[in-house]
Structure formats: structure tokens, C-alpha cells
Design a protein around this motif. Structure first.
Motif, short mmCIF file in Angstrom:
data_model
loop_
_atom_site.label_atom_id
_atom_site.label_comp_id
_atom_site.label_asym_id
_atom_site.label_seq_id
_atom_site.Cartn_x
_atom_site.Cartn_y
_atom_site.Cartn_z
N VAL A 2 0.85 -1.19 0.00
CA VAL A 2 0.00 0.00 0.00
C VAL A 2 0.89 1.24 0.00
O VAL A 2 1.74 1.40 0.88
N ASP A 3 0.69 2.10 -1.00
CA ASP A 3 1.38 3.39 -1.02
C ASP A 3 0.65 4.36 -0.10
O ASP A 3 -0.58 4.45 -0.13
N LEU A 4 1.43 5.11 0.69
CA LEU A 4 0.86 6.06 1.64
C LEU A 4 1.15 7.49 1.18
O LEU A 4 2.24 7.79 0.69
N THR A 5 0.17 8.34 1.37
CA THR A 5 0.36 9.76 1.08
C THR A 5 1.08 10.40 2.26
O THR A 5 0.69 10.22 3.42
N ALA A 6 2.15 11.13 1.97
CA ALA A 6 2.96 11.74 3.03
C ALA A 6 2.12 12.65 3.90
O ALA A 6 1.26 13.39 3.42
N ALA A 7 2.35 12.57 5.21
CA ALA A 7 1.65 13.40 6.19
C ALA A 7 2.62 13.74 7.32
O ALA A 7 3.59 13.01 7.55
N PRO A 8 2.40 14.84 8.04
CA PRO A 8 3.37 15.28 9.06
C PRO A 8 3.67 14.23 10.12
O PRO A 8 4.81 14.09 10.54
N ARG A 9 2.67 13.48 10.58
CA ARG A 9 2.88 12.53 11.67
C ARG A 9 3.05 11.10 11.18
O ARG A 9 3.09 10.17 11.98
N LEU A 10 3.13 10.93 9.88
CA LEU A 10 3.33 9.60 9.30
C LEU A 10 4.82 9.36 9.13
O LEU A 10 5.47 9.98 8.28
N VAL A 11 5.38 8.46 9.94
CA VAL A 11 6.82 8.23 9.95
C VAL A 11 7.09 6.72 9.89
O VAL A 11 6.24 5.91 10.30
N PRO A 12 8.25 6.32 9.39
CA PRO A 12 8.60 4.89 9.38
C PRO A 12 8.59 4.32 10.80
O PRO A 12 9.04 4.96 11.75
N GLY A 13 8.06 3.12 10.93
CA GLY A 13 8.00 2.45 12.23
C GLY A 13 6.67 2.59 12.94
O GLY A 13 6.41 1.87 13.92
N LEU A 14 5.82 3.51 12.48
CA LEU A 14 4.52 3.71 13.12
C LEU A 14 3.63 2.49 12.87
O LEU A 14 3.45 2.07 11.73
N PHE A 15 3.07 1.94 13.96
CA PHE A 15 2.21 0.76 13.83
C PHE A 15 0.81 1.23 13.48
O PHE A 15 0.20 2.02 14.21
N CYS A 16 0.29 0.75 12.36
CA CYS A 16 -0.99 1.22 11.84
C CYS A 16 -1.92 0.05 11.52
O CYS A 16 -1.49 -1.10 11.36
N GLU A 17 -3.20 0.39 11.43
CA GLU A 17 -4.24 -0.56 11.04
C GLU A 17 -4.78 -0.12 9.68
O GLU A 17 -5.24 1.01 9.53
#
Length: 363
Positions: A308-323
Motif C-alpha cells: 500500500v502506497d501512503l500519502t505523506a503526512a506530518p505525523r506519518l513516519v517509518p515504524g509507526l504501527f498502523c491498522e
């Protein structure tokens, strides 16, 4: 007496019954409403609203571009480190410098050898040009001597010139031919010398390029634009081609590497939108889209790999655990039932509804 005994027995029975009733009444009084409490069922009206079938998978945010930066030279002292962890750099920016004095001298020597080799090529070209002119001149002399010999031989046949004059001209023609042959031989030697000079010049050019490249490797530059994630070097240490000095990531190119159950393979397609939420904070929501669906199942887990490609966002960083929630189907007018009202019999969902007329429960 017998009647009296019977009557007495009846009185005793009646008395026992009366006592039992009183005991029940007493318990009813002592227990209050608990003695006659009924089990209540909460009834709610059914609603109509939207419903969605979703595949929900959790994963950590990754960067698609994750680069380790290695020095290309070993055994050189690090003289400067210009970046720290967290710094953003552009491709080509200098990350660190290595000791370069010896390599700079080697580059200058190689450049001087290259220049000398090029001069040797120029000299060989001039020699070849001079020899070519000599060949042309000697060829003209040979042709003239041959023509003169033919003319004298014709006059000699008519008795207009002596035989000695014809022989002298023949000797002259032969001498010019020998000179031509020698000059042409020298010209071929000049051609070979020029070719050798060009080969030496090419070799010198390669050696200079190698020396210049080695010198250029004393400057370690960023291979991509991104952020310094790790720095593992310091001034004074020795460089090593086997140990990465930096690790860089591109925080503008983030992905989720999902493992989706194989039974959902037919419901997920490239281009589907993905609702992404941070597990630690559901209010942090991000936008994603399915980029690839690998049709080959993982041998160990039997799952399907979905990127899944993610759109860049201020609080979106590598290592963040997401659902990640991938909607596979939806309806806007579905009948909505509370989860607590659903029971299962033989793995089939069952609910109870109240008949509006007689208030009886209908399964």
C-alpha cells in the motif's frame, strides 16, 4: 373415636398447609421484589444505514527507499562528518570526507603522465606526416625516372642516344625506386609508432581516470534525497568498505507491507483506497492506495502480500504501527443489528425480534 381421629388428621393437614403458605408469604416479604423478579430483555428498534465489508490488517509503516551508504575506500582516516541523524539531505550532498593527500598526489602524477602521452601522440603524428610527404616526393621521382627511361629506350632503339645514356637513366630510375621503398618503409614504421603512442595515451588516460575516481571517493556523497536515519562514523576513525557509515530513508515514499488472508485475494485490486489509522491513536488517519497484489501465497503463513502506497503526512513516519482497512464491498441501506443481539446456532447467526401485534418473540 375414629371420626375424631380423622377430623384431627384433617385439622393437622390444614394446619400444615396454612403454615406452608405463611412460610411462603414470609419469604416473599423478606425477599421483597427479588422473590418474584423477572428477567428483562432490552429491545431496540432496527435501523437502516450503510455497512461495509472490510479487510483489516495491521502493519508497521516502512519506507520503500532504505539505503545504506558505504565508503568506497578502506583504511583512510575520516577527516570530517557533515551530517547528523535526522538531517535531511539532497542527492549529491557531502556526508563525510576522507584523508586525500596521497591520492591527490597520485592523481597529479597520473595526469602528468597522461599529458606526456598525449604529446607523444602529437609528435608521432608529425613524424608520420613528414614521412608521408617524403613518400609522395619519392613516388613522383620514381614516376619521372621511369618516364625518362622509357623515352631514352625509345630513342636508343632509333639510334638517337647511346646505350650508356640509357643505362645511366635505368640506374637512376632504380635508385629512385629504392629511395621510395625505404621512405615507404619508414612511413609504415611511423604509423606503427603513432598507434603505439595512442595506445600509451589511452592507457595513461585510464590510469588518470582511475586516480581521479579514487580521489573522488574520498568525498562520500548522498546517493538519494532523504533523511539520515543512522550515523555510524566519526572523525579520526578509519573507513571500511564493509561497514556502512550512514543509513538513509526517503520519508516521502512510505508504504505498508501487508499480509492479507488468501481468501480475500479476489476482493483486493490495485488502485483500491485504503483507510489507515495509527493503532496508538485512532484519530491519526492517513490515506493509502493499493499498489501491488502479489498472487503468490507465502509458503509459511499462506497469506498474500499487498503493498500500500501512503500519502505523506506530518505525523506519518517509518515504524509507526498502523491498522489498514480495505473496503471490499458496501451497502447504503443495510438493516443494522446490534452485535449483542446476534447469537449463533450451528455457526449460523440468529436474532430474536418482537412481533408488533402480540408482542411475542419471533426467531
Amino acid at each position: 373415636d375414629g371420626a375424631s381421629e380423622t377430623s384431627t388428621g384433617a385439622d393437622a393437614s390444614e394446619t400444615a398447609t396454612t403454615k406452608a403458605d405463611k412460610a411462603d408469604d414470609s419469604r416473599g416479604v423478606q425477599g421483597g421484589r427479588d422473590a418474584k423478579r423477572e428477567t428483562l430483555v432490552v429491545v431496540e428498534p432496527l435501523k437502516v444505514g450503510p455497512v461495509r465489508d472490510q479487510v483489516v490488517v495491521s502493519s508497521r509503516v516502512e519506507t520503500r527507499t532504505n539505503v545504506q551508504v558505504f565508503p568506497k575506500l578502506s583504511g583512510l582516516h575520516i577527516t570530517a562528518v557533515r551530517v547528523e541523524e535526522g538531517d535531511r539531505v539532497e542527492a549529491g550532498d557531502i556526508l563525510m570526507s576522507l584523508y586525500e593527500t596521497d591520492l591527490a598526489l597520485a592523481e597529479q602524477t597520473a595526469r602528468a603522465n597522461r599529458d606526456q602521452a598525449l604529446k607523444d601522440v602529437e609528435r608521432a603524428e608529425l613524424t608520420l606526416e613528414e614521412d608521408s610527404r617524403r613518400v609522395t616526393r619519392a613516388e613522383r621521382q620514381v614516376l619521372k625516372a621511369a618516364a625518362d627511361l622509357a623515352r631514352l629506350e625509345g630513342l636508343g632503339a632509333e639510334g638517337l642516344v647511346t646505350r650508356q645514356e640509357v643505362d645511366d637513366q635505368r640506374l637512376t630510375a632504380e635508385t629512385f625506386q629504392d629511395d621510395f621503398d625505404l621512405t615507404e618503409f619508414a612511413s609504415r614504421g611511423s604509423k606503427i609508432a603513432l598507434e603505439l603512442a595512442k595506445i600509451n595515451a589511452a592507457r595513461a588516460e585510464i590510469e588518470w581516470e582511475q586516480a581521479r575516481t579514487q580521489l573522488g571517493h574520498t568525498i562520500v556523497r548522498a546517493p538519494i534525497s532523504g533523511v539520515i536515519a543512522e550515523r555510524d562514523c566519526d572523525v579520526g576513525e578509519l573507513s571500511s568498505v564493509s561497514m556502512p557509515a550512514f543509513r538513509m530513508v526517503d520519508t516521502e515514499d512510505l508504504i505498508l507491507n501487508l499480509r492479507v488472508p488468501h481468501d480475500a485475494l479476489g476482493e483486493i485490486a490495485v488502485g483500491q483506497p485504503v483507510d489507515v489509522r495509527a493503532v496508538t491513536d485512532a484519530d491519526q488517519r492517513f490515506v493509502g492506495v493499493v499498489r501491488t497484489v502479489n498472487p503468490v501465497l507465502d509458503e509459511d503463513s499462506g497469506a498474500v502480500r499487498v503493498i500500500v502506497d501512503l500519502t505523506a503526512a506530518p505525523r506519518l513516519v517509518p515504524g509507526l504501527f498502523c491498522e489498514a482497512r480495505i473496503t471490499t464491498s458496501s451497502r447504503d441501506d443495510a438493516l443494522l443489528v446490534s452485535k449483542r443481539a446476534v447469537m449463533y446456532e450451528d455457526d449460523q447467526p440468529v436474532i430474536f425480534a418482537i412481533d408488533g401485534e402480540d408482542k411475542s418473540a419471533v426467531k
